[in-house]
Design a protein around this motif. Sequence first.
Motif, mmCIF file in Angstrom:
data_model
loop_
_atom_site.group_PDB
_atom_site.id
_atom_site.type_symbol
_atom_site.label_atom_id
_atom_site.label_comp_id
_atom_site.label_asym_id
_atom_site.label_seq_id
_atom_site.Cartn_x
_atom_site.Cartn_y
_atom_site.Cartn_z
ATOM 1 N N GLU A 41 0.853 -1.192 0.000
ATOM 2 C CA GLU A 41 0.000 0.000 0.000
ATOM 3 C C GLU A 41 0.888 1.240 0.000
ATOM 4 O OE1 GLU A 41 -3.406 -0.044 0.227
ATOM 5 O OE2 GLU A 41 -3.968 -1.935 1.206
ATOM 6 N N SER A 42 0.406 2.314 -0.598
ATOM 7 C CA SER A 42 1.170 3.558 -0.586
ATOM 8 C C SER A 42 0.267 4.744 -0.889
ATOM 9 C CB SER A 42 2.295 3.508 -1.625
ATOM 10 O OG SER A 42 2.943 4.758 -1.735
ATOM 11 N N TYR A 119 -2.771 -1.264 -13.107
ATOM 12 C CA TYR A 119 -2.813 -2.529 -12.365
ATOM 13 C C TYR A 119 -3.501 -2.320 -11.017
ATOM 14 C CZ TYR A 119 -1.402 -7.211 -10.902
ATOM 15 O OH TYR A 119 -1.416 -8.528 -10.494
ATOM 16 N N ASN A 120 -4.731 -1.889 -11.079
ATOM 17 C CA ASN A 120 -5.524 -1.655 -9.867
ATOM 18 C C ASN A 120 -6.005 -2.993 -9.313
ATOM 19 O OD1 ASN A 120 -7.167 -0.756 -7.818
ATOM 20 N ND2 ASN A 120 -8.733 0.091 -9.165
ATOM 21 N N GLN A 121 -5.385 -3.425 -8.231
ATOM 22 C CA GLN A 121 -5.703 -4.730 -7.649
ATOM 23 C C GLN A 121 -6.876 -4.677 -6.681
ATOM 24 O OE1 GLN A 121 -1.951 -6.897 -6.413
ATOM 25 N NE2 GLN A 121 -1.119 -4.847 -6.703
ATOM 26 N N ASP A 122 -7.393 -3.489 -6.434
ATOM 27 C CA ASP A 122 -8.376 -3.345 -5.359
ATOM 28 C C ASP A 122 -9.702 -2.815 -5.880
ATOM 29 O OD1 ASP A 122 -9.309 -3.502 -2.754
ATOM 30 O OD2 ASP A 122 -8.664 -1.490 -2.246
ATOM 31 N N PHE A 123 -10.114 -3.293 -7.063
ATOM 32 C CA PHE A 123 -11.450 -2.887 -7.504
ATOM 33 C C PHE A 123 -12.491 -3.588 -6.639
ATOM 34 C CE2 PHE A 123 -15.317 -4.235 -9.664
ATOM 35 C CZ PHE A 123 -15.918 -2.992 -9.802
ATOM 36 N N PHE A 145 -0.263 0.343 -9.345
ATOM 37 C CA PHE A 145 1.078 0.617 -9.866
ATOM 38 C C PHE A 145 2.120 -0.382 -9.407
ATOM 39 C CE2 PHE A 145 -1.072 4.765 -9.907
ATOM 40 C CZ PHE A 145 -0.959 5.062 -11.262
ATOM 41 N N SER A 146 1.706 -1.600 -9.143
ATOM 42 C CA SER A 146 2.673 -2.665 -8.914
ATOM 43 C C SER A 146 3.537 -2.819 -10.173
ATOM 44 C CB SER A 146 1.929 -3.972 -8.618
ATOM 45 O OG SER A 146 2.782 -5.075 -8.780
ATOM 46 N N GLU A 187 8.242 0.914 -11.551
ATOM 47 C CA GLU A 187 6.778 1.051 -11.593
ATOM 48 C C GLU A 187 6.337 1.842 -12.816
ATOM 49 O OE1 GLU A 187 5.762 0.971 -6.795
ATOM 50 O OE2 GLU A 187 6.516 2.814 -7.733
ATOM 51 N N ILE A 188 7.104 2.873 -13.174
ATOM 52 C CA ILE A 188 6.783 3.647 -14.370
ATOM 53 C C ILE A 188 6.953 2.793 -15.628
ATOM 54 C CG2 ILE A 188 7.587 5.561 -15.816
ATOM 55 C CD1 ILE A 188 8.132 7.111 -13.206
ATOM 56 N N GLY A 189 8.034 2.013 -15.678
ATOM 57 C CA GLY A 189 8.252 1.141 -16.825
ATOM 58 C C GLY A 189 7.147 0.115 -16.994
#
Length: 227
Positions: A41-42, A119-123, A145-146, A187-189
């Motif tokens: 988390e961030s 990469y939103n893992q928390d929908f 953003f993983s 993460e940007i890549g």
Amino acid sequence: GLEDIPVGVTNPKSASLAPGGPVDKFAWKPLKPGIQRGHFESYKAEIAAYELDKLLALGMVPVKVERRIRGELGAAIMWVSPAQSFKDLGGGVPSPPNRYRGYWTIQMIRARMFDNLIYNQDFNAGNWLLDEAWNLMLIDHSRSFSPDEELVNPDMIQIDRDLWQRMLQLDEQTLTAALDEWLSGKEIGAILERRDLMGEMIDEAVGKNGESAVLLRYGAPPASSGR
């Protein structure tokens, strides 16, 4: 003063501001980057989602800025009101009146494209909101953003043509200028890697169903109209 919000596993809080300012209320998420409850988390990912929303002219992610409150750095997130979450409305995807149907359909497509890119893992049904005019708003991106190079929606069969063109224009230099304060280089890549995976998915869908059935444009006449 800060008050607990009775939803969300990250224990967010809310604060009301003096009348006359740019917002009346904000959610406060001082999530230090790290593993919490088995997930990375961030608060920085929250802000990165807003900055990328601006870059893509998406207009679905509420304003998110970094602030320090009581010694803690975190994300101050504009409170969206009046609005209801999908969860508030029963948990499924709401069905709009006929006059909003086309607009609603393209918003749902754009939101799923954005979730793929970040990469939103928390929908979940509590994180998609709508107002009385059927505007879709997206909240809670602290697990996004993983550096994983995969898609959360690998089965998309329709794409918004204009948003996809803006995604294609993204490059490392542009993303770094907008996001390097909030995301690592890896993460940007990964954003660009996922964009390329989306391109492969779109090419496959176009090859199977035809471009006019896959790449949509809101407000454009149907391909069968001959115009």
